[in-house]
Motif scaffolding. Structure first.
Motif, mmCIF file in Angstrom:
data_model
loop_
_atom_site.group_PDB
_atom_site.id
_atom_site.type_symbol
_atom_site.label_atom_id
_atom_site.label_comp_id
_atom_site.label_asym_id
_atom_site.label_seq_id
_atom_site.Cartn_x
_atom_site.Cartn_y
_atom_site.Cartn_z
ATOM 1 N N LYS A 1 1.010 -0.920 0.073
ATOM 2 C CA LYS A 1 0.479 -0.162 -0.306
ATOM 3 C C LYS A 1 1.055 1.450 0.017
ATOM 4 O O LYS A 1 1.759 1.226 0.420
ATOM 5 C CB LYS A 1 -1.081 -0.591 1.025
ATOM 6 N N ASP A 2 0.426 2.159 -0.305
ATOM 7 C CA ASP A 2 0.703 3.400 -0.701
ATOM 8 C C ASP A 2 0.201 4.928 0.149
ATOM 9 O O ASP A 2 -1.185 4.536 0.142
ATOM 10 C CB ASP A 2 0.810 4.338 -2.117
ATOM 11 N N VAL A 3 0.903 5.457 1.634
ATOM 12 C CA VAL A 3 0.611 6.291 2.035
ATOM 13 C C VAL A 3 0.717 7.376 2.198
ATOM 14 O O VAL A 3 1.426 7.743 2.103
ATOM 15 C CB VAL A 3 0.015 5.491 3.262
ATOM 16 N N ILE A 4 -0.237 8.202 1.537
ATOM 17 C CA ILE A 4 0.071 9.779 1.645
ATOM 18 C C ILE A 4 -0.645 10.334 2.504
ATOM 19 O O ILE A 4 -1.742 10.514 2.850
ATOM 20 C CB ILE A 4 -0.069 10.637 0.135
ATOM 21 N N LEU A 5 0.205 10.609 3.492
ATOM 22 C CA LEU A 5 -0.126 12.015 4.763
ATOM 23 C C LEU A 5 -0.121 13.698 4.116
ATOM 24 O O LEU A 5 0.876 13.825 3.758
ATOM 25 C CB LEU A 5 0.392 11.477 6.220
ATOM 26 N N CYS A 6 -1.472 14.064 3.903
ATOM 27 C CA CYS A 6 -0.962 15.510 4.058
ATOM 28 C C CYS A 6 -2.019 16.434 5.126
ATOM 29 O O CYS A 6 -2.820 16.657 5.498
ATOM 30 C CB CYS A 6 -2.711 15.502 3.065
ATOM 31 N N ILE A 7 -1.181 17.165 5.403
ATOM 32 C CA ILE A 7 -1.305 18.316 6.682
ATOM 33 C C ILE A 7 -1.143 19.211 6.963
ATOM 34 O O ILE A 7 0.166 19.832 6.498
ATOM 35 C CB ILE A 7 0.131 17.070 7.665
ATOM 36 N N ASP A 8 -2.053 19.764 7.459
ATOM 37 C CA ASP A 8 -2.460 21.143 7.163
ATOM 38 C C ASP A 8 -1.307 21.894 8.457
ATOM 39 O O ASP A 8 -1.932 20.899 9.106
ATOM 40 C CB ASP A 8 -3.799 21.417 7.784
ATOM 41 N N GLN A 9 -0.199 22.461 8.553
ATOM 42 C CA GLN A 9 0.552 23.324 9.647
ATOM 43 C C GLN A 9 -0.192 25.059 10.035
ATOM 44 O O GLN A 9 0.636 25.542 10.039
ATOM 45 C CB GLN A 9 1.948 23.057 8.621
ATOM 46 N N SER A 10 -1.290 25.136 9.663
ATOM 47 C CA SER A 10 -1.595 26.615 10.013
ATOM 48 C C SER A 10 -1.976 26.454 12.004
ATOM 49 O O SER A 10 -1.351 24.852 12.842
ATOM 50 C CB SER A 10 -3.048 26.661 9.875
ATOM 51 N N GLY A 11 -1.714 27.274 12.194
ATOM 52 C CA GLY A 11 -1.327 27.087 13.551
ATOM 53 C C GLY A 11 -2.436 26.131 14.688
ATOM 54 O O GLY A 11 -2.110 26.116 15.599
ATOM 55 N N SER A 12 -3.421 26.128 14.226
ATOM 56 C CA SER A 12 -4.599 25.458 14.660
ATOM 57 C C SER A 12 -4.703 24.416 14.868
ATOM 58 O O SER A 12 -4.902 23.472 15.576
ATOM 59 C CB SER A 12 -5.643 25.961 14.862
ATOM 60 N N MET A 13 -3.312 23.877 14.245
ATOM 61 C CA MET A 13 -2.877 22.424 14.073
ATOM 62 C C MET A 13 -1.926 21.333 14.591
ATOM 63 O O MET A 13 -1.613 20.402 14.295
ATOM 64 C CB MET A 13 -3.207 22.294 12.253
#
Length: 404
Positions: free
Chosen positions: A229-241
């Motif tokens: 499996k290929d897994v892509i973690l796409c993470i919002d790095q805005s301050g609230s996260m």
């Protein structure tokens, strides 16, 4: 007065802070008086609005050390790093770790102590947790070189503790999911899953021979030994996260350590940064992020799309509060295109220990309409969510998320 009544008055005195109108008439001495001073310094009349503690905080009225302009006794931590460091030591003396971490967060918020976290002696005194790591990451670019070594040590301690807590269960859960997703109906003898084969053929049990006739064999494919499996973690790095970024980085490192999963980690605000080559050290990943700034989810998803080579074997996990600063229709269009190609798409509003976060409900509803429900996820639930995505079955969405 009974011992129970005395204890109740003592507790109320500590809560109310000792003003004449508190109604307890109870005095404090010894350890109780020292505990009261630590509470007063943070929650008393001077405990708020900046490092000098000149504002009035919503909390206990004053009764600690020092004096306010109207003659009332009041506390405060001032702007001195040594004084704050002593206070941090005091609260660890009088309160359990869980309470210490809450008080530290309150001190950073109420007294404006973020700047003091740039000083090594201050960092050495704090009780490290996920929220403190988030604060340090937000200060990363302003941090002097003399402090960065200490800051990395603090972050590494938290990351290592999280890995110990999360790694074993994550690997076990996902290994099982990968094995189940790889089952084939005509396995070689060494690849037979005997447990499931026997259960699938119990109807063929022959009592006279005390055996089961295995009409249908279930086993693991040889491909299970390679990348499945290929897994892509796409993470919002805005301050609230901030907390989500910390947990996602740890999980990314855990997934990257599994040979059957090819893991990619992407962080974004209005720009997109691929941190996959740093996944062997989640501390490097965290210091490669830049908390704050705007949000362009559509641009981040466009990059993720460009990295997909095997749609039917790919899981994309978007971790964001969905406050899109880019083009909404493009964001939704990219999600729809990925799902149509066979990608398993998971939208997490948060990956943290807290409850439901603030998020864009309209965008969450639009994703749900595309068959990608968005929900908050705790770190303990994340392995189950990933296992369900790998097996292409219904996601274990918490009841609270369903009611929102």
């Amino acid at each position: 007065m009974t011992d129970g009544e005395n204890e109740r008055l003592r507790r109320w005195r500590l809560v109310l802070g000792g003003q004449g109108a508190d109604g307890t008439g109870h005095g404090l001495n010894g350890a109780d008086a020292a505990m009261d001073r630590t509470l007063e310094a943070l929650y008393g009349a001077r405990g708020g609005h900046g490092p000098g503690g000149t504002g009035v905080a919503a909390g206990r009225p004053g009764s600690g050390t020092g004096a306010a302009a109207d003659g009332r006794r009041s506390g405060g931590l001032g702007g001195s790093a040594p004084q704050v460091a002593r206070w941090l030591g005091d609260i660890r003396t009088y309160f359990p770790t869980s309470v210490v971490q809450v008080m530290q967060r309150d001190a950073i918020d109420r007294l404006g102590l973020s700047a003091l976290l740039l000083e090594p002696e201050m960092l050495e005194a704090v009780e490290a947790d996920v929220h403190l790591v988030g604060t340090l990451l937000s200060l990363n670019k302003a941090m002097p070189e003399t402090t960065k070594t200490t800051a990395r040590a603090v972050v590494r301690k938290v990351v290592e503790d999280l890995e110990k807590r999360l790694a074993t269960r994550t690997r076990a859960t996902l290994t099982g999911a990968l094995d189940r997703s790889a089952r084939i109906s005509r396995p070689r003898h060494r690849d037979i899953d005997w447990d499931r084969t026997i259960r699938a053929n119990l109807k063929n049990y022959l009592p006279e021979h005390k055996t089961v006739v295995p009409e249908r064999l279930i086993g693991y494919g040889r491909a299970a030994r390679g990348v499945k499996k290929d897994v892509i973690l796409c993470i919002d790095q805005s301050g609230s996260m901030a907390a989500s970024v910390v947990y996602a980085s740890v999980f990314g490192a855990v997934l990257a350590s599994m040979h059957s999963i090819a893991t990619r980690l992407v962080v974004f605000d209005t720009s997109v940064v691929d941190l996959t080559d740093q996944l062997d050290d989640p501390v490097d990943v965290l210091f490669g992020t830049q908390l704050g700034g705007g949000t362009d989810i559509s641009r981040a998803l466009a990059y993720c799309q460009s990295q997909i080579a095997r749609p039917a074997d790919t899981v994309v996990v978007l971790i964001s509060d969905l406050y899109e600063g880019g083009i909404r229709d493009e964001m939704l269009g990219r999600v729809a295109a990925m799902k149509a190609s066979g990608v398993q798409f998971v939208a997490l509003l948060a990956l943290s220990d807290e409850g439901a976060p603030s998020y864009d409900r309209e965008h969450a509803a639009a994703l749900a309409a595309l068959g990608a429900p968005a929900f908050a996820c705790t770190p303990d639930l994340f392995p189950e969510v990933m296992a369900a995505a790998i097996e292409r079955r219904q996601l274990p969405i918490p009841d609270l998320a369903m009611r929102q």
